[in-house]
Structure formats: C-alpha cells, structure tokens
Design a protein around this motif. Structure first.
Motif, PDB file in Angstrom:
ATOM      1  N   ARG A   1     -51.941  36.489   4.572  1.00  0.00           N
ATOM      2  CA  ARG A   1     -53.230  36.973   4.059  1.00  0.00           C
ATOM      3  C   ARG A   1     -53.488  36.391   2.667  1.00  0.00           C
ATOM      4  O   ARG A   1     -54.639  36.059   2.350  1.00  0.00           O
ATOM      5  N   ARG A   2     -52.448  36.259   1.861  1.00  0.00           N
ATOM      6  CA  ARG A   2     -52.616  35.630   0.543  1.00  0.00           C
ATOM      7  C   ARG A   2     -53.089  34.190   0.698  1.00  0.00           C
ATOM      8  O   ARG A   2     -53.921  33.709  -0.071  1.00  0.00           O
ATOM      9  N   VAL A   3     -52.557  33.496   1.685  1.00  0.00           N
ATOM     10  CA  VAL A   3     -52.990  32.113   1.945  1.00  0.00           C
ATOM     11  C   VAL A   3     -54.459  32.098   2.347  1.00  0.00           C
ATOM     12  O   VAL A   3     -55.242  31.264   1.872  1.00  0.00           O
ATOM     13  N   GLN A   4     -54.849  33.020   3.218  1.00  0.00           N
ATOM     14  CA  GLN A   4     -56.247  33.063   3.667  1.00  0.00           C
ATOM     15  C   GLN A   4     -57.204  33.398   2.529  1.00  0.00           C
ATOM     16  O   GLN A   4     -58.323  32.879   2.483  1.00  0.00           O
ATOM     17  N   ARG A   5     -56.754  34.267   1.615  1.00  0.00           N
ATOM     18  CA  ARG A   5     -57.635  34.673   0.514  1.00  0.00           C
ATOM     19  C   ARG A   5     -57.753  33.598  -0.559  1.00  0.00           C
ATOM     20  O   ARG A   5     -58.726  33.569  -1.313  1.00  0.00           O
ATOM     21  N   ALA A   6     -56.759  32.711  -0.647  1.00  0.00           N
ATOM     22  CA  ALA A   6     -56.792  31.656  -1.666  1.00  0.00           C
ATOM     23  C   ALA A   6     -57.895  30.660  -1.328  1.00  0.00           C
ATOM     24  O   ALA A   6     -58.202  30.411  -0.157  1.00  0.00           O
TER      25      ALA A   6
ATOM     26  N   ARG B   1     -55.254  24.136   2.341  1.00  0.00           N
ATOM     27  CA  ARG B   1     -55.268  23.351   3.583  1.00  0.00           C
ATOM     28  C   ARG B   1     -53.870  23.241   4.189  1.00  0.00           C
ATOM     29  O   ARG B   1     -53.716  23.159   5.404  1.00  0.00           O
ATOM     30  N   VAL B   2     -52.843  23.226   3.335  1.00  0.00           N
ATOM     31  CA  VAL B   2     -51.480  22.965   3.789  1.00  0.00           C
ATOM     32  C   VAL B   2     -50.572  24.113   3.375  1.00  0.00           C
ATOM     33  O   VAL B   2     -50.637  24.588   2.230  1.00  0.00           O
ATOM     34  N   VAL B   3     -49.722  24.541   4.300  1.00  0.00           N
ATOM     35  CA  VAL B   3     -48.688  25.540   4.019  1.00  0.00           C
ATOM     36  C   VAL B   3     -47.336  24.849   4.193  1.00  0.00           C
ATOM     37  O   VAL B   3     -46.998  24.406   5.292  1.00  0.00           O
ATOM     38  N   VAL B   4     -46.578  24.724   3.098  1.00  0.00           N
ATOM     39  CA  VAL B   4     -45.243  24.137   3.166  1.00  0.00           C
ATOM     40  C   VAL B   4     -44.246  25.273   3.370  1.00  0.00           C
ATOM     41  O   VAL B   4     -44.213  26.236   2.592  1.00  0.00           O
ATOM     42  N   MET B   5     -43.437  25.147   4.418  1.00  0.00           N
ATOM     43  CA  MET B   5     -42.498  26.208   4.785  1.00  0.00           C
ATOM     44  C   MET B   5     -41.099  25.843   4.286  1.00  0.00           C
ATOM     45  O   MET B   5     -40.433  24.969   4.859  1.00  0.00           O
ATOM     46  N   CYS B   6     -40.658  26.496   3.220  1.00  0.00           N
ATOM     47  CA  CYS B   6     -39.325  26.249   2.657  1.00  0.00           C
ATOM     48  C   CYS B   6     -38.351  27.247   3.285  1.00  0.00           C
ATOM     49  O   CYS B   6     -38.098  28.332   2.741  1.00  0.00           O
TER      50      CYS B   6
ATOM     51  N   LYS C   1     -46.824  34.797  13.748  1.00  0.00           N
ATOM     52  CA  LYS C   1     -47.823  35.635  13.072  1.00  0.00           C
ATOM     53  C   LYS C   1     -49.065  34.799  12.718  1.00  0.00           C
ATOM     54  O   LYS C   1     -50.199  35.294  12.832  1.00  0.00           O
ATOM     55  N   ALA C   2     -48.863  33.549  12.327  1.00  0.00           N
ATOM     56  CA  ALA C   2     -50.006  32.672  12.044  1.00  0.00           C
ATOM     57  C   ALA C   2     -50.848  32.461  13.299  1.00  0.00           C
ATOM     58  O   ALA C   2     -52.086  32.405  13.235  1.00  0.00           O
ATOM     59  N   GLU C   3     -50.189  32.361  14.455  1.00  0.00           N
ATOM     60  CA  GLU C   3     -50.914  32.246  15.726  1.00  0.00           C
ATOM     61  C   GLU C   3     -51.724  33.514  15.989  1.00  0.00           C
ATOM     62  O   GLU C   3     -52.903  33.444  16.387  1.00  0.00           O
ATOM     63  N   ASP C   4     -51.120  34.672  15.749  1.00  0.00           N
ATOM     64  CA  ASP C   4     -51.828  35.941  15.944  1.00  0.00           C
ATOM     65  C   ASP C   4     -53.058  36.041  15.046  1.00  0.00           C
ATOM     66  O   ASP C   4     -54.077  36.625  15.435  1.00  0.00           O
ATOM     67  N   MET C   5     -52.957  35.461  13.839  1.00  0.00           N
ATOM     68  CA  MET C   5     -54.028  35.578  12.850  1.00  0.00           C
ATOM     69  C   MET C   5     -55.042  34.443  12.946  1.00  0.00           C
ATOM     70  O   MET C   5     -55.933  34.325  12.103  1.00  0.00           O
ATOM     71  N   GLY C   6     -54.903  33.599  13.961  1.00  0.00           N
ATOM     72  CA  GLY C   6     -55.867  32.520  14.164  1.00  0.00           C
ATOM     73  C   GLY C   6     -55.781  31.406  13.146  1.00  0.00           C
ATOM     74  O   GLY C   6     -56.765  30.685  12.910  1.00  0.00           O
ATOM     75  N   MET C   7     -54.613  31.213  12.547  1.00  0.00           N
ATOM     76  CA  MET C   7     -54.442  30.198  11.502  1.00  0.00           C
ATOM     77  C   MET C   7     -53.913  28.874  12.046  1.00  0.00           C
ATOM     78  O   MET C   7     -53.709  27.931  11.275  1.00  0.00           O
TER      79      MET C   7
ATOM     80  N   PHE D   1     -52.371  10.895   1.286  1.00  0.00           N
ATOM     81  CA  PHE D   1     -52.915  10.064   2.362  1.00  0.00           C
ATOM     82  C   PHE D   1     -53.995  10.810   3.144  1.00  0.00           C
ATOM     83  O   PHE D   1     -55.042  10.259   3.473  1.00  0.00           O
ATOM     84  N   PHE D   2     -53.735  12.081   3.457  1.00  0.00           N
ATOM     85  CA  PHE D   2     -54.691  12.870   4.235  1.00  0.00           C
ATOM     86  C   PHE D   2     -55.731  13.575   3.354  1.00  0.00           C
ATOM     87  O   PHE D   2     -56.582  14.294   3.868  1.00  0.00           O
ATOM     88  N   ARG D   3     -55.618  13.385   2.023  1.00  0.00           N
ATOM     89  CA  ARG D   3     -56.530  14.026   1.061  1.00  0.00           C
ATOM     90  C   ARG D   3     -56.486  15.550   1.173  1.00  0.00           C
ATOM     91  O   ARG D   3     -57.505  16.233   1.158  1.00  0.00           O
ATOM     92  N   TRP D   4     -55.269  16.055   1.328  1.00  0.00           N
ATOM     93  CA  TRP D   4     -55.053  17.494   1.320  1.00  0.00           C
ATOM     94  C   TRP D   4     -54.512  17.876  -0.056  1.00  0.00           C
ATOM     95  O   TRP D   4     -53.367  17.609  -0.382  1.00  0.00           O
ATOM     96  N   ALA D   5     -55.329  18.511  -0.859  1.00  0.00           N
ATOM     97  CA  ALA D   5     -54.915  18.793  -2.235  1.00  0.00           C
ATOM     98  C   ALA D   5     -54.342  20.201  -2.396  1.00  0.00           C
ATOM     99  O   ALA D   5     -53.285  20.381  -2.998  1.00  0.00           O
ATOM    100  N   HIS D   6     -55.021  21.196  -1.850  1.00  0.00           N
ATOM    101  CA  HIS D   6     -54.632  22.587  -2.096  1.00  0.00           C
ATOM    102  C   HIS D   6     -53.480  22.990  -1.174  1.00  0.00           C
ATOM    103  O   HIS D   6     -53.580  22.870   0.044  1.00  0.00           O
ATOM    104  N   VAL D   7     -52.417  23.485  -1.795  1.00  0.00           N
ATOM    105  CA  VAL D   7     -51.167  23.736  -1.077  1.00  0.00           C
ATOM    106  C   VAL D   7     -50.703  25.166  -1.336  1.00  0.00           C
ATOM    107  O   VAL D   7     -50.847  25.697  -2.437  1.00  0.00           O
ATOM    108  N   ALA D   8     -50.136  25.780  -0.309  1.00  0.00           N
ATOM    109  CA  ALA D   8     -49.412  27.047  -0.446  1.00  0.00           C
ATOM    110  C   ALA D   8     -47.958  26.795  -0.082  1.00  0.00           C
ATOM    111  O   ALA D   8     -47.663  25.990   0.801  1.00  0.00           O
ATOM    112  N   VAL D   9     -47.049  27.461  -0.774  1.00  0.00           N
ATOM    113  CA  VAL D   9     -45.617  27.319  -0.512  1.00  0.00           C
ATOM    114  C   VAL D   9     -45.068  28.687  -0.113  1.00  0.00           C
ATOM    115  O   VAL D   9     -45.134  29.649  -0.893  1.00  0.00           O
ATOM    116  N   LEU D  10     -44.544  28.774   1.115  1.00  0.00           N
ATOM    117  CA  LEU D  10     -43.936  30.017   1.603  1.00  0.00           C
ATOM    118  C   LEU D  10     -42.444  29.764   1.804  1.00  0.00           C
ATOM    119  O   LEU D  10     -42.059  28.825   2.509  1.00  0.00           O
TER     120      LEU D  10
END
Length: 287
Positions: free
Chosen positions: A176-181, A185-190, A207-213, A124-133
């Motif tokens: 940092r891995r998320v930033q380098r990828a 656009r989306v980080v799913v927190m499992c 930590k994401a707040e500290d890193m400006g994410m 729906f939001f057209r967010w394709a690229h995902v990271a899973v943490l």
C-alpha cells in the motif's frame, strides 16, 4: 582463505554448501600451476552472525584463521571488515559491499556492482522512481538501505524503503505504501528469490497479485539474482508449476542475472559430481 557468510543461521544460504564449494575451488586452484604460482591453497568456512552488531564483533577473530578473506555478505559490516583487512594487510574479496568505500586498500570487488547494473537497466527503460522492499533479517535490511542510498546517489528518486516479511498484513501495508507513493514504477525485492525457496518473496508476489499490482503497472526486480548466475535456460522451477497465483504474478517479475553461456550452474555442478570432485549424493538442483 576464509569464506565468510551467515551459513549457520540462514537456511537458504546454507544450501550454497560453502564447505563443498570452498574445497572444490582450492582443489582446482592447487591443480593449476598457471594460477597457484607455487602456493598451496586451503580454505576455511567462517560463520558470520546474522545480527549486524555480532557480525561486526565477529570480524575481530578472523585474523588468525586466514591470510585472505572472501565476504562478508552483510554490507553493513563491509566498512569494518575493509579497515581491519587493510590494517592486517590481507585481501578482502567481497561482492556484497555497496557503493565506493574509500581507504580500503585491500578490498577487491570481483564482479560488476549490483547497484550499478540495476541503475543501467533502470536508465535503459527510463524507469526512475523506485521502491525497495526488504526481508526483515538484518542482512537484507542492510542490503535494502544500502541499495537505496546508492541509487539516490546516482540520481534516482527512491521514495519507499521498507521491510516485508511473511505476515500478510505487513506485506499488504508495504505494498500500500508503494501504491500511495507518487510515480513508483519499479519494486526491487531485497530478499531470497522465490525460485530458490524464499518465503518472503512468495508472500509478496502473491499479495501483489491480489492487489492488482502485477498487471504491468509495476515491475518487480529480484536483487539476489544480480549476484549469481540464476539458471534460466530450459530449467523447470516446481514452485511456479505448482502455484497458479504465483505463476500469474511472476509475469510482472524482471530478472537480471549473470549470464553463464557455456555451462549452467546445475550442469557445472553435475560435471564436478561426475568427476568425483564433490560428493556423489549432492543433487545439483537442490544447491
């Protein structure tokens, strides 16, 4: 009915009070002739090991305890549990199994598949690229791996799949891995929601707040809220009120959860308490 879950080794899941919930469910079932069809129902809580290999071997002992099963919560054990349930001709009701598992004739999925709901939101939001943490525990690692496979099978590029515990250096490296990828656009927190006391998610968001994410560049979606109705209407969460950094970071969190329009979870529990269906000392906000 056997109710399986890592109740003895996961402190947050233990707060779900599986014994109380099971007794409440079967008591209401036994009172309602339109659904019990003349049968007398009972429930037994079965502890699921937190390590995946032990959880699989533990399944071999459940046949003699129950004529039907709810669970397991570790998706890595779904295949084995489904095959055993089919061989025993026992229904297996699980909301934790990821993806379509063929040949499991007695497996019942009682709610929309979380990965499917998540895919609909992302599309729906057209967010394709995902990271899973994922949190480092076996259960959450298996959820993260299974979710990544499911989303890839649906055509979404999942470029980062990694764990993030409570050690700040480990969390920093995962982010940092998320930033380098490229293009995430989306980080799913499992992991357990910070609103329920999940320490891994607290450290991750801070930590994401500290890193400006958390300035809108990334959207953080909690996976666990997809599997239950997280109270959200006029509900204070002390963890947000008492932690400025977390509250700022939480602006970047998009929570997708099951709606409960008639009565919230806390209200339903309070009503059961007032009707003497559950012990009087239970505080609904602590469950």
């Amino acid at each position: 009915v056997g109710v399986m879950g890592p109740w003895t080794c996961d402190p947050l899941l233990a707060q779900a009070l599986p014994e109380v919930a099971s007794r409440l469910a079967v008591a209401r079932l036994n009172r309602d002739p339109t659904v019990n069809e003349g049968y007398w129902w009972d429930a037994v809580v079965l502890a699921e090991a937190c390590q995946t290999p032990q959880a699989v071997t533990g399944l071999l002992n459940v046949e003699r305890y129950a004529t039907g099963l709810v669970g397991p919560l570790n998706p890595a054990t779904c295949g084995a549990a489904g095959l055993l349930a089919a061989a025993w001709n026992k229904p297996l009701v699980s909301w934790a199994c990821l993806g379509d598992v063929e040949g499991l004739d007695t497996l019942v999925t009682p709610m929309p598949e979380p990965a499917g709901v998540l895919h609909t939101v992302l599309r729906f939001f057209r967010w394709a690229h995902v990271a899973v943490l994922s949190a480092p525990q076996d259960h959450w690692r298996e959820v993260g791996q299974g979710l990544a496979q499911d989303l890839r099978a649906r055509g979404l590029p999942v470029t980062v799949v990694t764990t993030a515990g409570t050690q700040e250096e480990e969390v920093h490296e995962a982010l940092r891995r998320v930033q380098r990828a490229n293009g995430v656009r989306v980080v799913v927190m499992c992991m357990h929601s910070v609103l329920l006391g999940g320490e891994e998610q607290r450290v991750l968001l801070e930590k994401a707040e500290d890193m400006g994410m958390t300035d809108g560049t990334y959207v953080f979606i909690p996976y666990d809220a997809l599997t239950f109705p997280l109270p959200y209407h006029r509900v204070p969460y002390p963890i947000l009120a008492n932690n400025t950094k977390l509250r700022l970071a939480y602006d970047a969190v998009l929570t997708v959860t099951i709606d409960s329009p008639d009565v919230t979870f806390h209200e339903a529990l309070q009503q059961a308490k007032e009707a003497y269906e559950i012990p009087a000392h239970i505080d609904p906000t602590q469950v």
